[in-house]
Design a protein around this motif. Structure first.
Motif, short mmCIF file in Angstrom:
data_model
loop_
_atom_site.label_atom_id
_atom_site.label_comp_id
_atom_site.label_asym_id
_atom_site.label_seq_id
_atom_site.Cartn_x
_atom_site.Cartn_y
_atom_site.Cartn_z
N ALA A 21 36.73 36.34 34.55
CA ALA A 21 35.38 35.91 34.32
C ALA A 21 34.91 35.13 35.52
N PRO A 22 33.59 35.08 35.71
CA PRO A 22 33.11 34.21 36.76
C PRO A 22 33.63 32.79 36.57
N SER A 23 33.68 32.05 37.67
CA SER A 23 34.37 30.77 37.68
C SER A 23 33.76 29.75 36.74
N SER A 24 32.56 30.00 36.22
CA SER A 24 31.94 29.05 35.31
C SER A 24 32.59 29.04 33.95
N TYR A 25 33.44 30.01 33.65
CA TYR A 25 34.17 30.02 32.38
C TYR A 25 35.65 29.71 32.59
N MET A 26 36.23 30.36 33.57
CA MET A 26 37.65 30.22 33.85
C MET A 26 37.88 30.74 35.26
N THR A 42 39.06 35.44 50.65
CA THR A 42 38.89 36.30 49.48
C THR A 42 37.41 36.56 49.19
N ILE A 43 37.10 37.76 48.78
CA ILE A 43 35.72 38.10 48.43
C ILE A 43 35.32 37.49 47.09
N TYR A 44 36.28 36.89 46.36
CA TYR A 44 35.96 36.26 45.09
C TYR A 44 35.37 34.87 45.28
N SER A 45 35.33 34.37 46.52
CA SER A 45 34.83 33.01 46.75
C SER A 45 33.37 32.81 46.34
N PRO A 46 32.44 33.78 46.54
CA PRO A 46 31.06 33.55 46.11
C PRO A 46 30.91 33.38 44.59
N LEU A 47 31.88 33.85 43.81
CA LEU A 47 31.80 33.66 42.37
C LEU A 47 32.12 32.22 41.99
N ALA A 48 32.78 31.50 42.90
CA ALA A 48 33.05 30.08 42.67
C ALA A 48 31.92 29.21 43.18
N ASN A 49 31.25 29.64 44.24
CA ASN A 49 30.14 28.88 44.82
C ASN A 49 29.26 29.86 45.58
N PRO A 50 28.00 30.05 45.16
CA PRO A 50 27.16 31.07 45.81
C PRO A 50 26.88 30.80 47.28
N SER A 51 27.04 29.54 47.72
CA SER A 51 26.82 29.27 49.15
C SER A 51 27.86 29.94 50.03
N TYR A 52 29.02 30.36 49.42
CA TYR A 52 30.04 31.07 50.19
C TYR A 52 29.58 32.46 50.61
N ALA A 260 21.32 30.45 35.94
CA ALA A 260 21.45 30.41 37.39
C ALA A 260 22.51 29.41 37.82
N ASP A 261 23.12 29.69 38.97
CA ASP A 261 24.06 28.77 39.62
C ASP A 261 23.50 28.42 41.00
N ILE A 262 23.76 27.21 41.46
CA ILE A 262 23.40 26.83 42.81
C ILE A 262 24.63 26.31 43.53
N GLY A 263 24.65 26.43 44.84
CA GLY A 263 25.78 25.93 45.61
C GLY A 263 25.36 25.40 46.96
N ILE A 264 26.06 24.38 47.42
CA ILE A 264 25.86 23.79 48.74
C ILE A 264 27.23 23.62 49.38
#
Length: 424
Positions: A21-26, A42-52, A260-264
């Motif tokens: 699941a996206p990082s907001s759940y697990m 890893t290409i999975y990094s934007p799922l943890a923070n969209p700024s990636y 929505a998610d935001i990231g910095i």
């Protein structure tokens, strides 16, 4: 009653989905062990923070294209140490005798069972996520698209009052409204589109920002199962498995929401600092109560059938890395409690160390870490992960004694993930 009913319920739960699941759940994929500060390898990094999504120094020649698929499962139990053996030896065995003279014994054993395990639960989450990542100077940053399907099932032991057992012929009869199991099931389909870009650079550092829009569709069902029904269904030669009671929980209408998610993120040659906010609109979904009218009335206040809401999640992250980005130390901390798909409280911290070879596929990337939940079950996991070329394997566990997870450990948890990712 020919099988251990509660154990069967767990197995049925596992069968509903195998948690990505996206990082907001697990945490998902390599981020289980990399930690929520993630890792640009890893290409999975934007799922943890969209700024990636923004282009950084690990993106070769100013562009990157990545595609992957990840499958994951998460199991947690709390307050159920010894329940399986007790149920088999003290309850199931007595019901199977069809001997009315043992009604008093069954009553005593049931009251001991529900008193000891009241509030105990087992939870399983599972699913698949497919991410696509495109970064390019022509986009002035990068975009990510991920599609995911997740499932979550939980069983709670509920005691309202003492259980009374009588007989009718050779059958045992339990007075309704005293104790039972609460079953819940959620199925979430999600499509998410994220964008990130660099907005400021100075003295070798770059500030990136990102936004992800997510469309969610969820089926959310719950059922209170009176134990009088379980006994009635399993008297004599009858044998109704708990999986049968779960079978109708995956049907019904879904509801949808947008969030929505935001990231910095500030990234330097040797360190980065980040902030991410997830589920900012607190998306809410209707829960359908499939309990009988009599059962829902009897157990009103002992289980919840209210709408399910994903609470906002706010996280700070940081990492130290060598200039080559082979070695990375990372950590993250959730600023407030949120919840997972089983509505269990979560507030995670993570710490990890990793080495990315950036070499031949047969020289694996290695990552080690710890992650703990400061809320809910308050489990602490030890995490280990390897990457062989395009193959990621990660596991996080609260125990190394897997033979004792079912019956010897009061609280336990396991997260396992396998997936592939391709970079071009």
């Amino acid at each position: 009653m020919k099988r251990q009913l509660l154990l069967s319920c767990i197995l049925a739960a596992c069968a509903t989905g195998a948690n990505a699941a996206p990082s907001s759940y697990m945490p998902i994929g390599p981020n289980i062990t990399y930690g929520d500060a993630s890792n640009s390898n890893t290409i999975y990094s934007p799922l943890a923070n969209p700024s990636y999504n923004a282009i950084n120094k690990s993106d070769t020649e100013g562009y990157r294209l990545g595609l992957g698929v990840n499958g994951q499962i998460n199991y947690e139990s709390k307050g159920l140490e010894g329940y399986s053996d007790y149920f088999k030896d003290k309850i199931q065995a007595v019901i199977d005798t069809n001997n009315p003279a043992l009604a008093g014994t069954l009553q005593t054993n049931l009251n001991n069972y529900f008193t000891k395990y009241n509030g105990g639960h087992v939870a399983v989450q599972g699913g698949v996520t497919i991410p696509l990542l495109i970064k390019s100077g022509k986009l002035d940053g990068g975009i990510s698209l991920d599609i995911s399907k997740q499932y979550a099932t939980q069983v709670n032991v509920v005691r309202k009052s003492n259980v009374t057992v009588t007989t009718s012929g050779t059958n045992f009869v339990v007075t309704p409204g005293s104790a039972g199991w609460n079953l819940s099931y959620r199925e979430l389909t999600e499509m998410a589109l994220g964008y990130g870009k660099n907005v400021f650079s100075k003295n070798g550092g770059t500030l990136s920002v990102g936004l992800t829009a997510r469309y969610l569709t969820m089926l959310s069902n719950t059922k209170m199962l009176d134990f009088s029904t379980v006994v009635s269904d399993n008297n004599g030669s009858s044998s109704k498995d708990t999986g049968d009671y779960l079978s109708d929980l995956n049907t019904g209408s879904s509801s949808s929401a947008i969030t929505a998610d935001i990231g910095i993120n500030w990234i330097h040659d040797n360190y980065s600092l980040g902030f991410v906010g997830m589920n900012l609109t607190s998306p809410t979904f209707k829960t359908h109560d499939l309990s009988t009218t009599a059962t829902s009335t009897s157990f009103a206040g002992y289980y919840s059938s209210s709408d399910f809401q994903l609470k906002p999640q706010y996280r700070i992250t940081g990492q130290l890395n060598t200039e080559s980005r082979h070695w990375t130390l990372a950590g993250s901390y959730d600023l407030a409690k949120a919840n997972d798909l089983n509505n269990q409280d979560t507030q995670w911290w993570s710490a990890s160390a990793s080495y990315a070879t950036n070499s031949a596929w047969y020289v694996p990337d290695l990552r080690l870490g710890l992650r703990g939940n400061m809320a809910g079950n308050k489990n602490t996991y030890t995490d280990v992960g390897l990457t062989f070329g395009f193959l990621n394997l990660d596991v996080a566990t609260t125990t190394t004694d897997f033979s004792g997870v079912i019956d010897k450990q009061k609280d336990s948890g396991l997260i396992a993930s396998a997936g592939i990712e391709f970079d071009f």
